[in-house]
Design an enzyme around this catalytic site. Structure first.
Site, PDB file in Angstrom:
ATOM      1  N   SER A   1     -57.268  -6.559  39.963  1.00 55.71           N
ATOM      2  CA  SER A   1     -57.102  -5.465  40.922  1.00 55.71           C
ATOM      3  C   SER A   1     -58.210  -4.414  40.763  1.00 55.71           C
ATOM      4  CB  SER A   1     -55.743  -4.798  40.694  1.00 55.71           C
ATOM      5  OG  SER A   1     -55.700  -4.250  39.393  1.00 55.71           O
TER       6      SER A   1
ATOM      7  N   GLU B   1     -53.191  -3.019  49.346  1.00 55.92           N
ATOM      8  CA  GLU B   1     -53.284  -4.483  49.294  1.00 55.92           C
ATOM      9  C   GLU B   1     -51.865  -4.993  49.050  1.00 55.92           C
ATOM     10  OE1 GLU B   1     -55.472  -6.121  45.959  1.00 55.92           O
ATOM     11  OE2 GLU B   1     -55.877  -7.965  47.056  1.00 55.92           O
TER      12      GLU B   1
ATOM     13  N   LYS C   1     -59.083 -13.913  28.011  1.00 59.32           N
ATOM     14  CA  LYS C   1     -57.723 -13.351  28.062  1.00 59.32           C
ATOM     15  C   LYS C   1     -57.133 -13.678  29.428  1.00 59.32           C
ATOM     16  CE  LYS C   1     -55.551 -10.094  29.530  1.00 59.32           C
ATOM     17  NZ  LYS C   1     -54.297 -10.738  29.973  1.00 59.32           N
TER      18      LYS C   1
ATOM     19  N   CYS D   1     -57.188 -13.344  46.884  1.00 55.15           N
ATOM     20  CA  CYS D   1     -58.064 -12.193  47.131  1.00 55.15           C
ATOM     21  C   CYS D   1     -58.851 -12.408  48.416  1.00 55.15           C
ATOM     22  CB  CYS D   1     -59.004 -11.977  45.965  1.00 55.15           C
ATOM     23  SG  CYS D   1     -60.259 -13.239  45.846  1.00 55.15           S
TER      24      CYS D   1
ATOM     25  N   GLU E   1     -51.134 -12.821  31.707  1.00 57.69           N
ATOM     26  CA  GLU E   1     -49.915 -13.051  30.921  1.00 57.69           C
ATOM     27  C   GLU E   1     -48.795 -13.612  31.803  1.00 57.69           C
ATOM     28  OE1 GLU E   1     -51.227 -10.347  31.981  1.00 57.69           O
ATOM     29  OE2 GLU E   1     -49.826  -8.691  32.246  1.00 57.69           O
TER      30      GLU E   1
HETATM   31  P1  NAD Z   1     -54.318  -7.177  37.617  1.00 52.63           P
HETATM   32  O1  NAD Z   1     -55.443  -6.248  37.774  1.00 52.63           O
HETATM   33  O2  NAD Z   1     -52.940  -6.638  37.517  1.00 52.63           O
HETATM   34  O3  NAD Z   1     -54.518  -8.063  36.280  1.00 52.63           O
HETATM   35  C1  NAD Z   1     -55.772  -8.630  35.971  1.00 52.63           C
HETATM   36  C2  NAD Z   1     -55.915  -8.694  34.456  1.00 52.63           C
HETATM   37  O4  NAD Z   1     -55.883  -7.369  33.934  1.00 52.63           O
HETATM   38  C3  NAD Z   1     -54.799  -9.471  33.786  1.00 52.63           C
HETATM   39  O5  NAD Z   1     -55.348 -10.288  32.774  1.00 52.63           O
HETATM   40  C4  NAD Z   1     -53.905  -8.375  33.216  1.00 52.63           C
HETATM   41  O6  NAD Z   1     -53.285  -8.757  32.009  1.00 52.63           O
HETATM   42  C5  NAD Z   1     -54.847  -7.229  32.969  1.00 52.63           C
HETATM   43  N1  NAD Z   1     -54.186  -5.922  33.151  1.00 52.63           N
HETATM   44  C6  NAD Z   1     -53.136  -5.631  33.953  1.00 52.63           C
HETATM   45  N2  NAD Z   1     -52.839  -4.316  33.873  1.00 52.63           N
HETATM   46  C7  NAD Z   1     -53.714  -3.771  33.008  1.00 52.63           C
HETATM   47  C8  NAD Z   1     -53.923  -2.443  32.531  1.00 52.63           C
HETATM   48  N3  NAD Z   1     -53.160  -1.430  32.908  1.00 52.63           N
HETATM   49  N4  NAD Z   1     -54.936  -2.233  31.671  1.00 52.63           N
HETATM   50  C9  NAD Z   1     -55.734  -3.241  31.268  1.00 52.63           C
HETATM   51  N5  NAD Z   1     -55.553  -4.524  31.687  1.00 52.63           N
HETATM   52  C10 NAD Z   1     -54.574  -4.780  32.552  1.00 52.63           C
HETATM   53  O7  NAD Z   1     -54.432  -8.253  38.801  1.00 52.63           O
HETATM   54  P2  NAD Z   1     -53.406  -9.410  39.195  1.00 52.63           P
HETATM   55  O8  NAD Z   1     -52.193  -8.799  39.791  1.00 52.63           O
HETATM   56  O9  NAD Z   1     -53.254 -10.362  38.081  1.00 52.63           O
HETATM   57  O10 NAD Z   1     -54.253 -10.163  40.333  1.00 52.63           O
HETATM   58  C11 NAD Z   1     -54.247  -9.763  41.674  1.00 52.63           C
HETATM   59  C12 NAD Z   1     -55.428  -8.878  41.992  1.00 52.63           C
HETATM   60  O11 NAD Z   1     -56.643  -9.554  41.676  1.00 52.63           O
HETATM   61  C13 NAD Z   1     -55.537  -8.543  43.476  1.00 52.63           C
HETATM   62  O12 NAD Z   1     -55.927  -7.208  43.600  1.00 52.63           O
HETATM   63  C14 NAD Z   1     -56.631  -9.484  43.972  1.00 52.63           C
HETATM   64  O13 NAD Z   1     -57.295  -9.046  45.137  1.00 52.63           O
HETATM   65  C15 NAD Z   1     -57.529  -9.498  42.797  1.00 52.63           C
HETATM   66  N6  NAD Z   1     -58.386 -10.672  42.798  1.00 52.63           N
HETATM   67  C16 NAD Z   1     -59.714 -10.488  43.104  1.00 52.63           C
HETATM   68  C17 NAD Z   1     -60.560 -11.571  43.160  1.00 52.63           C
HETATM   69  C18 NAD Z   1     -62.005 -11.398  43.490  1.00 52.63           C
HETATM   70  O14 NAD Z   1     -62.782 -12.315  43.258  1.00 52.63           O
HETATM   71  N7  NAD Z   1     -62.424 -10.262  44.038  1.00 52.63           N
HETATM   72  C19 NAD Z   1     -60.066 -12.860  42.879  1.00 52.63           C
HETATM   73  C20 NAD Z   1     -58.703 -12.997  42.552  1.00 52.63           C
HETATM   74  C21 NAD Z   1     -57.882 -11.889  42.510  1.00 52.63           C
END
Ligand code: NAD
Length: 506
Positions: A236, A391, A183, A291, A186
């Site tokens: 996140s 963050e 997945k 990240c 989006e």
């Molecule tokens: P996000 O958590 O908003 O989204 C990640 C995934 O979760 C997406 O596929 C999204 O569709 C889904 N999602 C979003 N809201 C949701 C909800 N309420 N319930 C269930 N699923 C949901 O993250 P983002 O904004 O796409 O990415 C940025 C974040 O990712 C930052 O916090 C960054 O630090 C982190 N990140 C971490 C690493 C790592 O390896 N530690 C690597 C890249 C990014």
């Protein structure tokens, strides 16, 4: 979610991948994929229905029956082919990534390349998925282990590395004999879908790799689905913690790589020019949306006098669309991200931090509608301020003073996050002390973004990671396999019967 404008309605639709076919979703929920430098609607992505998610999982479950028995060499050769196809299509992949995500074209190539390295690693699966054998653990008895695939595994990925992070997941899961449901984010699913097309072209059989799109509902369906055995998540901390709790409650393995607030330490003996370049690149590159970005720098002792040099360095960076030659800082991924980052800068000022460089509302000729924030620097930042506690995920650098290395290490370890960190120094003793005492997963010594190559695994500590085993590298072989331990004895005609033995022994 949005009702399509007449223009958006004409945009191409992103397909689901189910059973080896790219299919149009029957959903009524769609979201626009938008170019963050221009606001052009590039495509529309469906939020898959429950029936479509079930169909993707069912196709993966069916494909597992044969894929798990597919010879190692056949699996490995698919990834040899995939790495070749990714190399051949690098320019197109990077252009697609820049269009939907915003980062500069060279950085987009880096995003694809760091994923390509995992594909290369997956091609060595024959050497990686080896069990162990102990000969004669008892008279005529051998014990050995098999590392067998789990079944259907799933991956949930974030927006900021739409090539690298899907490639952290499905190649290793599939190479180890599992089937997969992905997945993607989006916000920017198009480059991910192109990589999946290349994966099918490389020979991944129908049903072995499936893709569904969506948000919260799709993620919850993955966590709950009885036929999914393991979930890999990157995103996140808030969502990752939810995924970890929900998936493990449903009996699945889960690995969640989550949010960050990475700190660097600059000691006054550091090579000044190299350090300033490294900090500017890691704090403002990809508009701070990595990240492993460095949004906090702890200046130790005399290094506190380097603030004007850092500001001068940040001012040299060019803010523009990722497609423009010489761009250092592209747009933020969405209008919502722009509003959030600008709001946090406001709060930083209100909370009493010193705004050394204000990057808000930069003039970007030709891209007036883009989601741009230029490099922004605050000094005198303290815990308790929103710009320190949250963050930001934008090109905003917080500077913090410290008297010595001990105070700096203590400060970093007190932050809840433990994703990445770096020290800049010419002192081996200081670097070694840092490496020993810092409680963070990825540690750089004069290396600002120490993302491990796939010979190792990505890791993280404290609020940045849940689950023992990290993505790619050696650890992910253990994550995507179940150890079976076989103890075997073979009788020949000369073996004398010992009769019934009711004690525990071999
Ligand atoms: P996000 O958590 O908003 O989204 C990640 C995934 O979760 C997406 O596929 C999204 O569709 C889904 N999602 C979003 N809201 C949701 C909800 N309420 N319930 C269930 N699923 C949901 O993250 P983002 O904004 O796409 O990415 C940025 C974040 O990712 C930052 O916090 C960054 O630090 C982190 N990140 C971490 C690493 C790592 O390896 N530690 C690597 C890249 C990014």
């Amino acid at each position: 979610m949005n009702a399509p404008t007449p223009v958006a309605a004409l945009a191409p639709t992103v397909k689901l991948l189910i059973g080896g076919q790219f299919v149009e979703s029957k959903t009524t929920e769609w979201r626009d994929v938008v170019n963050p430098a221009t606001q052009e609607v590039l495509a529309r992505v469906p939020f898959a229905t429950a029936a479509e998610i079930d169909a993707a999982v069912a196709s993966a479950k069916e494909a597992f029956k044969t894929w798990k028995k597919t010879p190692i060499g056949t699996r490995a050769r698919i990834f040899l082919k995939l790495q070749q196809l990714i190399r051949e299509n690098m320019g197109e992949l990077a252009a697609l990534l820049t269009a939907e995500q915003g980062k500069t074209l060279p950085d987009a190539e880096g995003d694809v390349f760091r994923g390509l390295e995992v594909v290369e690693h997956a091609a060595s699966i024959g050497n990686l998925q080896l069990g162990e054998l102990a000969n004669n653990v008892a008279g005529g008895v051998d014990t050995y282990t098999l590392l067998q695939p789990l079944g259907v595994c799933a991956g949930i990925t974030p927006f900021n590395f739409p090539a690298m992070i899907p490639l952290w997941m499905f190649p290793m899961a599939i190479a180890t004999g599992n089937t997969f449901v992905l997945k993607p984010s989006e916000q920017d699913p198009m480059v991910t879908m192109r990589l999946c097309e290349l994966a099918l072209e490389a020979g991944i059989p129908p049903g072995v790799l499936n893709v569904i799109h969506g948000g919260e509902m799709a993620v919850n369906a993955i966590c709950d689905h009885k036929d999914i055995k393991a979930v890999s998540f990157v995103g996140s901390t808030k969502v990752g913690t939810h995924v970890y709790n929900r998936a493990t409650l449903a009996g699945k393995r889960a690995q969640c790589m989550m949010g960050a607030k990475n700190h660097a330490i600059i000691l006054p003996d550091a090579n000044k020019e190299q350090t300033l370049n490294a900090i500017a690149g890691a704090s403002f590159g990809a508009a701070g949306q990595r990240c492993m970005a460095l949004p906090v720098v702890v200046l130790v002792g005399e290094a506190q006098k380097w603030i004007p040099d850092l500001v001068a360095k940040a001012k040299t960076l060019k803010v523009s669309a990722g497609t423009e030659k010489g761009t250092d800082v592209g747009p933020l991924v969405s209008c919502a991200a722009l509003a959030r980052v600008e709001g946090l800068i406001e709060r930083g000022i209100a909370d009493g931090a010193t705004l050394e460089l204000d990057g808000r509302k930069p003039v970007v000729p030709g891209f007036e509608k883009g989601n741009f924030v230029g490099p922004t620097i605050f000094s005198n930042v303290k815990p308790g301020m929103a710009i320190y506690d949250q963050e930001i995920f934008g090109p905003v650098l917080a500077l913090v003073p410290a008297a010595d290395i001990d105070e700096a290490i203590e400060f970093i370890n007190a932050n809840p996050n433990g994703n990445g960190t770096a020290i800049f120094t010419q002192s081996g003793a200081a670097a070694r002390k840092f490496q020993e005492e810092i409680d963070v997963g990825q540690v750089g010594i004069n290396v600002p973004i120490p993302v491990p190559v796939p010979l190792f695994s990505f890791t993280g500590s404290r609020a940045s990671k849940l689950g023992d085993l990290g993505p790619y590298g050696k650890q992910v072989i253990m994550f995507y396999t179940q150890t079976k331990t076989v103890t075997a004895r073979w009788f020949d005609d000369s073996t004398t019967s010992q009769g019934v033995n009711t004690t525990i022994s071999l």
